[in-house]
Write a protein that holds these residues in place. Structure first.
Motif, short mmCIF file in Angstrom:
data_model
loop_
_atom_site.label_atom_id
_atom_site.label_comp_id
_atom_site.label_asym_id
_atom_site.label_seq_id
_atom_site.Cartn_x
_atom_site.Cartn_y
_atom_site.Cartn_z
N PHE A 130 25.99 9.80 -60.91
CA PHE A 130 25.63 10.36 -59.60
C PHE A 130 26.10 9.44 -58.47
N LEU A 131 25.80 8.15 -58.58
CA LEU A 131 26.18 7.20 -57.53
C LEU A 131 27.69 7.06 -57.40
N LEU A 132 28.38 7.03 -58.53
CA LEU A 132 29.84 6.93 -58.49
C LEU A 132 30.47 8.20 -57.92
N SER A 133 29.93 9.36 -58.28
CA SER A 133 30.41 10.63 -57.73
C SER A 133 30.23 10.65 -56.21
N GLU A 134 29.08 10.18 -55.77
CA GLU A 134 28.81 10.14 -54.32
C GLU A 134 29.81 9.22 -53.61
N ALA A 135 30.12 8.08 -54.21
CA ALA A 135 31.09 7.15 -53.60
C ALA A 135 32.49 7.77 -53.55
N VAL A 136 32.87 8.51 -54.59
CA VAL A 136 34.17 9.20 -54.58
C VAL A 136 34.20 10.23 -53.46
N PHE A 137 33.13 11.01 -53.34
CA PHE A 137 33.05 12.01 -52.27
C PHE A 137 33.17 11.36 -50.89
N MET A 138 32.47 10.27 -50.68
CA MET A 138 32.51 9.58 -49.38
C MET A 138 33.92 9.05 -49.09
N ASN A 139 34.58 8.49 -50.10
CA ASN A 139 35.95 8.00 -49.91
C ASN A 139 36.91 9.14 -49.61
N PHE A 140 36.73 10.27 -50.29
CA PHE A 140 37.60 11.43 -50.03
C PHE A 140 37.45 11.91 -48.59
N THR A 141 36.21 12.14 -48.15
CA THR A 141 36.02 12.69 -46.80
C THR A 141 36.44 11.70 -45.72
N ALA A 142 36.20 10.40 -45.92
CA ALA A 142 36.60 9.41 -44.93
C ALA A 142 38.12 9.31 -44.82
N TYR A 143 38.82 9.41 -45.94
CA TYR A 143 40.27 9.24 -45.94
C TYR A 143 41.00 10.50 -45.48
N PHE A 144 40.59 11.67 -45.99
CA PHE A 144 41.32 12.90 -45.74
C PHE A 144 40.77 13.72 -44.58
N ASN A 145 39.46 13.64 -44.33
CA ASN A 145 38.84 14.36 -43.23
C ASN A 145 39.33 15.81 -43.11
N PRO A 146 39.07 16.64 -44.13
CA PRO A 146 39.53 18.03 -44.06
C PRO A 146 38.93 18.76 -42.86
N LEU A 147 39.73 19.66 -42.29
CA LEU A 147 39.37 20.34 -41.04
C LEU A 147 39.11 21.82 -41.26
N PRO A 148 38.32 22.43 -40.36
CA PRO A 148 38.09 23.88 -40.45
C PRO A 148 39.41 24.63 -40.51
N GLY A 149 39.44 25.65 -41.37
CA GLY A 149 40.65 26.46 -41.53
C GLY A 149 41.57 25.95 -42.62
N GLN A 150 41.40 24.68 -43.04
CA GLN A 150 42.22 24.19 -44.14
C GLN A 150 41.70 24.76 -45.45
N SER A 151 42.47 24.55 -46.52
CA SER A 151 42.09 25.08 -47.83
C SER A 151 42.02 23.95 -48.86
N VAL A 152 40.97 24.02 -49.67
CA VAL A 152 40.75 23.03 -50.72
C VAL A 152 40.58 23.76 -52.05
N HIS A 153 41.38 23.37 -53.02
CA HIS A 153 41.24 23.87 -54.39
C HIS A 153 40.51 22.77 -55.16
N ILE A 154 39.36 23.09 -55.73
CA ILE A 154 38.54 22.05 -56.37
C ILE A 154 37.91 22.58 -57.65
N PHE A 155 37.88 21.74 -58.64
CA PHE A 155 37.30 22.13 -59.92
C PHE A 155 35.77 22.06 -59.87
N ILE A 156 35.17 22.83 -60.76
CA ILE A 156 33.73 22.76 -60.98
C ILE A 156 33.54 21.94 -62.26
N PRO A 157 32.72 20.90 -62.22
CA PRO A 157 32.67 19.96 -63.34
C PRO A 157 32.08 20.55 -64.62
#
Length: 191
Positions: free
Chosen positions: A23-50
């Motif tokens: 859980f903690l490692l997943s949260e850190a990955v999520f935080m790193n993703f959003t801080a680095y990429f900062n996806p914007l409204p209208g963009q598209s994300v393809h993401i797997f369900i674990p």
């Protein structure tokens, strides 16, 4: 190391994580993703369900983040021998398939040739962006069907410490790898 050896080694390392650690490692990955990429409204994300039993990174925070900000979300669904991309919303109905993966009930393939971000499951990625998955080839097939501007992003608990020795001609490397401690770029020039 060979893919088969890495697959076994990193599956064991992942299974050795406690629920709290995952859980903690997943949260850190999520935080790193959003801080680095900062996806914007209208963009598209393809993401797997674990796959929970394989203790994959929890992507629900990614999905919630995107849906709450007007970012279009697409998830994979296996349809026979191919993987399709289904757009989801907060109202999407899901069912668990025979692999234990939650998938949308809908079979409507979005038919996209471009996603801004493709967040990719994997067991391991090396420091060149080569990845080890489950060996079905679904993501190589998806990657080969997309435009060159789509960012292929692997997310993993582990840093790339070992080289994959048996990379094949049709393997398509990642553009980025997000771990709990860093974001690595494999693009020329290290974008």
């Amino acid at each position: 190391m060979l893919k088969a050896e890495l697959r076994k080694k990193y599956m064991q390392k992942r299974q050795a994580l406690s629920i709290d650690e995952a859980f903690l490692l997943s949260e850190a990955v999520f935080m790193n993703f959003t801080a680095y990429f900062n996806p914007l409204p209208g963009q598209s994300v393809h993401i797997f369900i674990p796959i929970r039993k394989f203790r994959e990174i929890d992507t629900q925070p990614f999905i919630d983040y995107c849906l709450s900000r007007g970012i279009r979300v697409f998830v994979p669904k296996v349809d026979g021998t191919r993987m399709i991309s289904v757009e989801i919303t907060e109202e999407t109905v899901f069912a668990v398939n025979h692999w234990g993966i939650s998938e949308p009930v809908s079979d409507q393939d979005a038919g996209f040739s471009h996603f801004d971000y493709i967040i990719t499951p994997l067991l391991y990625a090396d420091n060149k962006g080569n990845r080890v998955g489950y060996g079905k080839g679904f993501y190589d097939s998806l990657f080969s069907s997309l435009s060159g501007e789509s960012k292929k992003i692997g997310i993993n608990y582990f840093n790339p410490d070992e080289l994959i020795e048996d990379v094949w001609e049709y393997d398509i490397p990642l553009d980025y790898l997000v771990t709990p401690t860093e974001v690595l770029s494999f693009l020329s020039g290290g974008e």
